[in-house]
Design a protein around this motif. Structure first.
Motif, PDB file in Angstrom:
ATOM      1  N   PRO A 173       0.808  -2.942   5.906  1.00 53.89           N
ATOM      2  CA  PRO A 173       0.264  -2.761   4.549  1.00 53.89           C
ATOM      3  C   PRO A 173      -0.168  -4.071   3.899  1.00 53.89           C
ATOM      4  CG  PRO A 173       2.189  -1.388   4.854  1.00 53.89           C
ATOM      5  CD  PRO A 173       2.114  -2.272   6.053  1.00 53.89           C
ATOM      6  N   ARG A 174       0.611  -5.113   4.107  1.00 57.25           N
ATOM      7  CA  ARG A 174       0.277  -6.404   3.495  1.00 57.25           C
ATOM      8  C   ARG A 174      -0.971  -7.008   4.131  1.00 57.25           C
ATOM      9  NH1 ARG A 174       3.293 -10.071   0.348  1.00 57.25           N
ATOM     10  NH2 ARG A 174       1.713 -11.054  -0.952  1.00 57.25           N
ATOM     11  N   ILE A 175      -1.103  -6.857   5.435  1.00 58.12           N
ATOM     12  CA  ILE A 175      -2.308  -7.348   6.108  1.00 58.12           C
ATOM     13  C   ILE A 175      -3.543  -6.665   5.535  1.00 58.12           C
ATOM     14  CG2 ILE A 175      -3.564  -7.442   8.303  1.00 58.12           C
ATOM     15  CD1 ILE A 175      -0.847  -7.645   9.716  1.00 58.12           C
ATOM     16  N   ILE A 176      -3.474  -5.352   5.364  1.00 57.38           N
ATOM     17  CA  ILE A 176      -4.626  -4.581   4.888  1.00 57.38           C
ATOM     18  C   ILE A 176      -5.032  -5.006   3.483  1.00 57.38           C
ATOM     19  CG2 ILE A 176      -5.370  -2.274   4.177  1.00 57.38           C
ATOM     20  CD1 ILE A 176      -3.816  -1.159   6.566  1.00 57.38           C
ATOM     21  N   THR A 177      -4.065  -5.143   2.561  1.00 58.61           N
ATOM     22  CA  THR A 177      -4.434  -5.511   1.190  1.00 58.61           C
ATOM     23  C   THR A 177      -4.894  -6.959   1.101  1.00 58.61           C
ATOM     24  OG1 THR A 177      -2.082  -5.917   0.689  1.00 58.61           O
ATOM     25  CG2 THR A 177      -3.006  -3.780   0.034  1.00 58.61           C
ATOM     26  N   GLU A 178      -4.344  -7.831   1.952  1.00 57.05           N
ATOM     27  CA  GLU A 178      -4.792  -9.221   1.912  1.00 57.05           C
ATOM     28  C   GLU A 178      -6.185  -9.386   2.514  1.00 57.05           C
ATOM     29  OE1 GLU A 178      -3.645 -11.588   0.182  1.00 57.05           O
ATOM     30  OE2 GLU A 178      -1.834 -10.528  -0.430  1.00 57.05           O
ATOM     31  N   GLN A 179      -6.564  -8.512   3.447  1.00 55.19           N
ATOM     32  CA  GLN A 179      -7.948  -8.529   3.924  1.00 55.19           C
ATOM     33  C   GLN A 179      -8.892  -8.172   2.777  1.00 55.19           C
ATOM     34  OE1 GLN A 179      -7.430  -5.795   7.284  1.00 55.19           O
ATOM     35  NE2 GLN A 179      -7.904  -7.437   8.702  1.00 55.19           N
ATOM     36  N   ALA A 180      -8.519  -7.174   1.980  1.00 54.85           N
ATOM     37  CA  ALA A 180      -9.334  -6.809   0.820  1.00 54.85           C
ATOM     38  C   ALA A 180      -9.342  -7.924  -0.220  1.00 54.85           C
ATOM     39  CB  ALA A 180      -8.815  -5.512   0.203  1.00 54.85           C
ATOM     40  N   HIS A 181      -8.200  -8.583  -0.381  1.00 55.28           N
ATOM     41  CA  HIS A 181      -8.111  -9.716  -1.306  1.00 55.28           C
ATOM     42  C   HIS A 181      -9.096 -10.814  -0.909  1.00 55.28           C
ATOM     43  CE1 HIS A 181      -5.367 -13.201  -2.909  1.00 55.28           C
ATOM     44  NE2 HIS A 181      -6.469 -13.069  -3.625  1.00 55.28           N
ATOM     45  N   SER A 182      -9.131 -11.120   0.377  1.00 53.66           N
ATOM     46  CA  SER A 182     -10.055 -12.153   0.859  1.00 53.66           C
ATOM     47  C   SER A 182     -11.507 -11.764   0.623  1.00 53.66           C
ATOM     48  CB  SER A 182      -9.827 -12.395   2.354  1.00 53.66           C
ATOM     49  OG  SER A 182      -8.527 -12.885   2.596  1.00 53.66           O
ATOM     50  N   ALA A 183     -11.813 -10.475   0.770  1.00 51.42           N
ATOM     51  CA  ALA A 183     -13.199 -10.011   0.637  1.00 51.42           C
ATOM     52  C   ALA A 183     -13.642  -9.846  -0.806  1.00 51.42           C
ATOM     53  CB  ALA A 183     -13.369  -8.682   1.380  1.00 51.42           C
ATOM     54  N   THR A 184     -12.728  -9.515  -1.717  1.00 48.17           N
ATOM     55  CA  THR A 184     -13.124  -9.139  -3.080  1.00 48.17           C
ATOM     56  C   THR A 184     -12.602 -10.062  -4.171  1.00 48.17           C
ATOM     57  OG1 THR A 184     -11.173  -7.735  -3.440  1.00 48.17           O
ATOM     58  CG2 THR A 184     -13.104  -6.709  -2.382  1.00 48.17           C
ATOM     59  N   GLY A 185     -11.573 -10.850  -3.866  1.00 49.71           N
ATOM     60  CA  GLY A 185     -10.938 -11.648  -4.908  1.00 49.71           C
ATOM     61  C   GLY A 185      -9.963 -10.851  -5.754  1.00 49.71           C
ATOM     62  N   ILE A 186      -9.702  -9.592  -5.388  1.00 49.16           N
ATOM     63  CA  ILE A 186      -8.754  -8.734  -6.092  1.00 49.16           C
ATOM     64  C   ILE A 186      -7.481  -8.658  -5.271  1.00 49.16           C
ATOM     65  CG2 ILE A 186      -8.311  -6.400  -6.953  1.00 49.16           C
ATOM     66  CD1 ILE A 186     -11.372  -6.084  -7.257  1.00 49.16           C
ATOM     67  N   ASP A 187      -6.361  -9.088  -5.857  1.00 50.07           N
ATOM     68  CA  ASP A 187      -5.091  -9.203  -5.143  1.00 50.07           C
ATOM     69  C   ASP A 187      -4.143  -8.113  -5.636  1.00 50.07           C
ATOM     70  OD1 ASP A 187      -2.722  -9.899  -3.957  1.00 50.07           O
ATOM     71  OD2 ASP A 187      -2.636 -11.923  -4.786  1.00 50.07           O
ATOM     72  N   ILE A 188      -4.016  -7.028  -4.853  1.00 49.70           N
ATOM     73  CA  ILE A 188      -3.122  -5.930  -5.209  1.00 49.70           C
ATOM     74  C   ILE A 188      -2.046  -5.817  -4.138  1.00 49.70           C
ATOM     75  CG2 ILE A 188      -2.904  -3.492  -5.813  1.00 49.70           C
ATOM     76  CD1 ILE A 188      -5.895  -3.417  -6.351  1.00 49.70           C
ATOM     77  N   HIS A 189      -0.798  -5.974  -4.522  1.00 49.98           N
ATOM     78  CA  HIS A 189       0.275  -5.810  -3.547  1.00 49.98           C
ATOM     79  C   HIS A 189       0.423  -4.332  -3.225  1.00 49.98           C
ATOM     80  CE1 HIS A 189       4.204  -5.884  -1.650  1.00 49.98           C
ATOM     81  NE2 HIS A 189       4.139  -7.211  -1.614  1.00 49.98           N
ATOM     82  N   PRO A 190       0.611  -3.978  -1.939  1.00 49.54           N
ATOM     83  CA  PRO A 190       0.700  -2.560  -1.583  1.00 49.54           C
ATOM     84  C   PRO A 190       1.905  -1.850  -2.186  1.00 49.54           C
ATOM     85  CG  PRO A 190       1.279  -3.943   0.287  1.00 49.54           C
ATOM     86  CD  PRO A 190       0.693  -4.845  -0.753  1.00 49.54           C
ATOM     87  N   GLY A 191       2.901  -2.608  -2.646  1.00 52.75           N
ATOM     88  CA  GLY A 191       4.068  -1.991  -3.264  1.00 52.75           C
ATOM     89  C   GLY A 191       3.841  -1.528  -4.687  1.00 52.75           C
ATOM     90  N   ALA A 192       2.785  -2.004  -5.338  1.00 48.25           N
ATOM     91  CA  ALA A 192       2.497  -1.562  -6.709  1.00 48.25           C
ATOM     92  C   ALA A 192       2.241  -0.060  -6.738  1.00 48.25           C
ATOM     93  CB  ALA A 192       1.295  -2.322  -7.252  1.00 48.25           C
ATOM     94  N   GLN A 193       2.568   0.560  -7.871  1.00 49.30           N
ATOM     95  CA  GLN A 193       2.327   1.992  -8.051  1.00 49.30           C
ATOM     96  C   GLN A 193       1.199   2.155  -9.073  1.00 49.30           C
ATOM     97  OE1 GLN A 193       6.044   4.274  -8.671  1.00 49.30           O
ATOM     98  NE2 GLN A 193       7.135   2.398  -8.071  1.00 49.30           N
ATOM     99  N   ILE A 194       0.077   2.729  -8.629  1.00 50.27           N
ATOM    100  CA  ILE A 194      -1.114   2.827  -9.490  1.00 50.27           C
ATOM    101  C   ILE A 194      -1.532   4.288  -9.580  1.00 50.27           C
ATOM    102  CG2 ILE A 194      -3.499   2.099  -9.820  1.00 50.27           C
ATOM    103  CD1 ILE A 194      -2.886  -0.420  -8.243  1.00 50.27           C
ATOM    104  N   GLY A 195      -1.715   4.764 -10.802  1.00 51.11           N
ATOM    105  CA  GLY A 195      -2.045   6.158 -11.036  1.00 51.11           C
ATOM    106  C   GLY A 195      -3.521   6.469 -10.861  1.00 51.11           C
ATOM    107  N   GLU A 196      -3.915   7.629 -11.391  1.00 50.24           N
ATOM    108  CA  GLU A 196      -5.287   8.117 -11.246  1.00 50.24           C
ATOM    109  C   GLU A 196      -6.237   7.385 -12.189  1.00 50.24           C
ATOM    110  OE1 GLU A 196      -4.968  12.172 -12.347  1.00 50.24           O
ATOM    111  OE2 GLU A 196      -3.754  12.757 -10.612  1.00 50.24           O
ATOM    112  N   TYR A 197      -7.526   7.465 -11.881  1.00 49.81           N
ATOM    113  CA  TYR A 197      -8.594   6.961 -12.755  1.00 49.81           C
ATOM    114  C   TYR A 197      -8.374   5.483 -13.101  1.00 49.81           C
ATOM    115  CZ  TYR A 197      -9.580  11.928 -13.248  1.00 49.81           C
ATOM    116  OH  TYR A 197      -9.854  13.255 -12.988  1.00 49.81           O
ATOM    117  N   PHE A 198      -8.176   4.677 -12.074  1.00 49.95           N
ATOM    118  CA  PHE A 198      -7.934   3.250 -12.259  1.00 49.95           C
ATOM    119  C   PHE A 198      -9.245   2.492 -12.113  1.00 49.95           C
ATOM    120  CE2 PHE A 198      -6.660  -0.943 -10.424  1.00 49.95           C
ATOM    121  CZ  PHE A 198      -5.983  -1.413 -11.540  1.00 49.95           C
ATOM    122  N   SER A 199      -9.474   1.561 -13.018  1.00 50.54           N
ATOM    123  CA  SER A 199     -10.745   0.832 -13.021  1.00 50.54           C
ATOM    124  C   SER A 199     -10.511  -0.660 -13.226  1.00 50.54           C
ATOM    125  CB  SER A 199     -11.647   1.369 -14.142  1.00 50.54           C
ATOM    126  OG  SER A 199     -12.799   0.567 -14.290  1.00 50.54           O
TER     127      SER A 199
END
Length: 304
Positions: A173-199
């Motif tokens: 999970p950490r590898i996957i989110t850090e790949q996205a972090h490298s590509a987008t500059g958005i750093d989301i830890h996979p352990g965070a809990q995020i609900g619907e309609y997130f922007s």
């Protein structure tokens, strides 16, 4: 005349040096002789799932329902096959002493069970697309959001990684989110809990920590940090993994470059303006803005 360089001798000398594990390498490299997870293959898994979730956007569009079903089936079979192998490697990486046959069976069960999570991941991602579309007057259609907005790329990876983390998969999970972090500059830890309609608008520089809890219809802007104010230290002097990041209730909006630190609760329907430092909880329907520049002197880390 200076002596000419002997390329072969230099090559052999450095091969010999690099072939001997250093003390630091012995600490960090796992003891298992099993292959390690492949970052390239994990990215390929995410890409295949994007094709399944956003049909026709990242592969050839298939209008015929039977052809569409066939294409999705092929991709899901590939996902399961590859995911089994990568989960098996990840478990060996973390638990080198585990029996290989048991690990293989566990990895297979997790990969197959993950299939049941994909419809919900898809549903959540389409709520994210809708939230981005409704919050950004610069976007003309939903396809523009799906094709090009970095928040969707980051959320695809996050929502996949979060489910794998919940299912007990290590490392991946950490590898996957850090790949996205490298590509987008958005750093989301996979352990965070995020609900619907997130922007997230723009997105660059956003940080969302491991123990964040984010409700529905939450909007962040670029440069927002949802971080920890401090860490609890155990008897060995190492930081403990305890709840330490903010809780954002439903319909919260945080504008660019604001920072919210610690296990504080930001009440529903609250708006936090740009360039604000928040270390305390806010009641529902709060509006927090900085009306004028404030100049202060900080010493010895007293800025928090």
């Amino acid at each position: 005349m200076p002596k000419s360089l002997d390329a072969k001798e230099i090559l052999q000398r450095n091969v010999q040096k690099l072939s001997v594990p250093t003390k630091e390498e012995m600490w960090m490299v796992p003891t298992t002789d099993a292959p390690l997870p492949s970052v390239d293959e994990l990215q390929h898994i995410v890409d295949m799932l994007k094709q399944v979730i956003f049909h026709g956007f990242f592969d050839e569009r298939k209008q015929n329902p039977e052809v569409r079903s066939y294409g999705i089936g092929v991709n899901l079979e590939k996902v399961v096959s590859s995911l089994k192998k990568q989960i098996e490697r990840a478990i060996h990486y973390k638990f080198s002493e585990r029996n290989r046959e048991e690990v293989k069976l566990q990895a297979s069960e997790i990969a197959i069970s993950f299939l049941d999570r994909i419809p919900e991941i898809k549903r959540l991602l389409f709520t994210d697309v809708l939230a981005v579309f409704e919050n950004d007057p610069a976007v003309d259609n939903y396809g523009e959001v799906i094709f090009s907005y970095p928040v969707i790329q980051a959320m695809v990876s996050y929502r996949i990684a979060h489910e794998l983390l919940v299912m007990g998969v290590p490392v991946i999970p950490r590898i996957i989110t850090e790949q996205a972090h490298s590509a987008t500059g958005i750093d989301i830890h996979p352990g965070a809990q995020i609900g619907e309609y997130f922007s997230i608008d723009h997105g660059t520089g956003v940080v969302i920590g491991e123990t964040c809890i984010i409700g529905h219809h939450v909007t962040l802007y670029q440069g927002v940090t949802l971080g920890a104010k401090n860490f609890k230290i155990n008897h060995e002097g190492k930081p403990q993994n305890t709840p330490r990041h903010p809780i954002l209730e439903d319909y919260v909006t945080i504008y660019s470059n604001s920072t919210v630190l610690g296990r504080v609760t930001i009440g529903h329907h609250t708006v936090i303006g740009g360039n604000i430092w928040v270390t305390h909880s806010l009641a529902p329907y709060s509006t927090l803005i900085q009306g004028r520049a404030i100049s202060m002197d900080f010493t010895d880390g007293a800025g928090i």
